[in-house]
Design an enzyme around this catalytic site. Sequence first.
Site, PDB file in Angstrom:
ATOM      1  N   ARG A  23      70.348  30.972  24.054  1.00  0.00           N
ATOM      2  CA  ARG A  23      70.555  31.226  22.389  1.00  0.00           C
ATOM      3  C   ARG A  23      70.793  29.880  22.771  1.00  0.00           C
ATOM      4  NH1 ARG A  23      72.800  34.715  18.486  1.00  0.00           N
ATOM      5  NH2 ARG A  23      71.307  34.565  16.547  1.00  0.00           N
ATOM      6  N   HIS A  24      69.611  29.762  21.368  1.00  0.00           N
ATOM      7  CA  HIS A  24      70.322  28.498  20.898  1.00  0.00           C
ATOM      8  C   HIS A  24      71.071  28.170  20.091  1.00  0.00           C
ATOM      9  CE1 HIS A  24      69.107  31.146  17.171  1.00  0.00           C
ATOM     10  NE2 HIS A  24      68.612  31.619  18.130  1.00  0.00           N
ATOM     11  N   GLY A  25      71.364  27.583  19.363  1.00  0.00           N
ATOM     12  CA  GLY A  25      73.218  27.371  19.385  1.00  0.00           C
ATOM     13  C   GLY A  25      73.269  27.642  17.538  1.00  0.00           C
TER      14      GLY A  25
END
Length: 449
Positions: free
Chosen positions: A67-69
């Site tokens: 998942r993106h940051g």
Amino acid sequence: MAPRRAACVVLLLPLAVWGAGLSGYFGTKSRYEEVNPHLAEDPLSLGPHAARLPAACAPLQLRAVLRHGTRYPTAGQIRRLAELHGRLRRAAEPSCPAAAALAAWPMWYEESLDGRLAPRGRRDMEHLARRLAARFPALFAARRRLALASSSKHRCLQSGAAFRRGLGPSLSLGADETEIEVNDALMRFFDHCDRFVAFVEENDTAMYQVNAFKEGPEMRKVMEKVASALCMPASELSADLVQVAFLTCSYELTIKNVTSPWCSLFSEEDAKVLEYLNDLKQYWKRGYGYDINSRSSCILFQDIFQQLDKAVDESRSSKPISSPLIVQVGHAETLQPLLALMGFFKDAEPLRANNYFRQAHRKFRSGRIVPYAANLVFVLYHCDQAKTSKEEYQVQMLLNEKLMPFLHSNETISTYADLKSYYKDILQNCNFEEECELPKFNGTVTDEL
Ligand SMILES: *[C@@H]1O[C@H](CO)[C@@H](O)[C@H](O)[C@H]1NC(C)=O
Ligand SMILES: *[C@@H]1O[C@H](CO)[C@@H](O)[C@H](O)[C@H]1NC(C)=O
Ligand SMILES: *[C@@H]1O[C@H](CO)[C@@H](O)[C@H](O)[C@H]1NC(C)=O
Ligand SMILES: *[C@@H]1O[C@H](CO)[C@@H](O)[C@H](O)[C@H]1NC(C)=O
């Protein structure tokens, strides 16, 4: 009187301490450090649960779905926050300290930030890359080929680029050094699944349990408390505005590492209720609530096993592994359905509006499963049969860098054959096109209406 007292007590809690206070209840807006507290001290530490590589085995392939940051709020959330903040500024009386503190809070979010990756999010990704490389040095060795793909969303592409930077210049990205492949078919399968879109995403009644909880006694109590702290009638607040206030508390902490006055509106008990509201939505929209939520991810599930199969075949015929490292950046909405498809974090009872108390110890807590920078990693090993007396090819799964026990054995390593046999039905019978096809309507149905 009681609600006001509670609000004051919260102000005194040391909320800035990692893992303390409200930050354990931010659901999908949780910091990655919530699931790995040791990283607050040292973001490159592999921690107390550093996975030991199985003896007499060499890793052949690593597949990571990320998942993106940490990101900024979406434009919609920023609009609702501006509305709430504007209302507090117009109404604030000096005699109401909580409302005055919020009116004085500088609103700095602009709609153009719309869900973009925050500087904190870049660091999340760089550090994650460095830890993965330290955990699997043989795979992340110089000149190994990395296949990097991402959802088309800006925050994911930026996360992929930050991950790449974290690895340093020695890895090869194939022909084009900077290329990140955009792959929405795998990373945003939910957008491409017509049945999911019609049955869940665009269906007003699909979120029935979420809406019922917003109207229920637990949320009403939180709303009354917040209204009383803000010296306004509860009728002027809605569940959505209370949620925006709680979200702002979470964003200020994750993006800026500050405890904002928004947090002082909520006690830990309130935070648990708001976490449940967030989990209910995840459950019904991305988790076990409807089968199509998880079935829509079988395209990704099958792709993972196709790549594992390919690596096994290449190894069997003593060829070099063509894809030793596959890293793909998506969303909480990518990971949660995949984990549900595989059967993880399933509670005996569904999450519903009316069983908040019985779900106090539920497995399905999205903040523990898919915080920012969440990652699910499959590692395929080739093992020395003479030493292990087991099948040559074995697999481990790590969620957020911790080994996950497999459901078929409760062990943290499995032969590849056993794993495939456990998921045989999904591998053979889950066809994305068929699952996602809209049910065909024929003339008779409309005639009968
Ligand atoms: C919307 O969701 C409800 C509840 O799950 C379901 O009964 C109904 O068939 C859905 N409607 C459509 C158009 O899919
Ligand atoms: C966040 O704030 C706390 C308390 O002020 C501080 O101890 C910590 O080092 C900060 N963390 C980061 C990553 O800046
Ligand atoms: C798996 O292991 C956990 C922890 O040791 C234990 O609580 C659980 O009952 C086990 N489950 C099965 C199916 O063996
Ligand atoms: C049309 O729908 C009706 C009612 O569901 C069904 O009985 C009939 O077999 C369907 N006809 C066709 C051609 O699919």
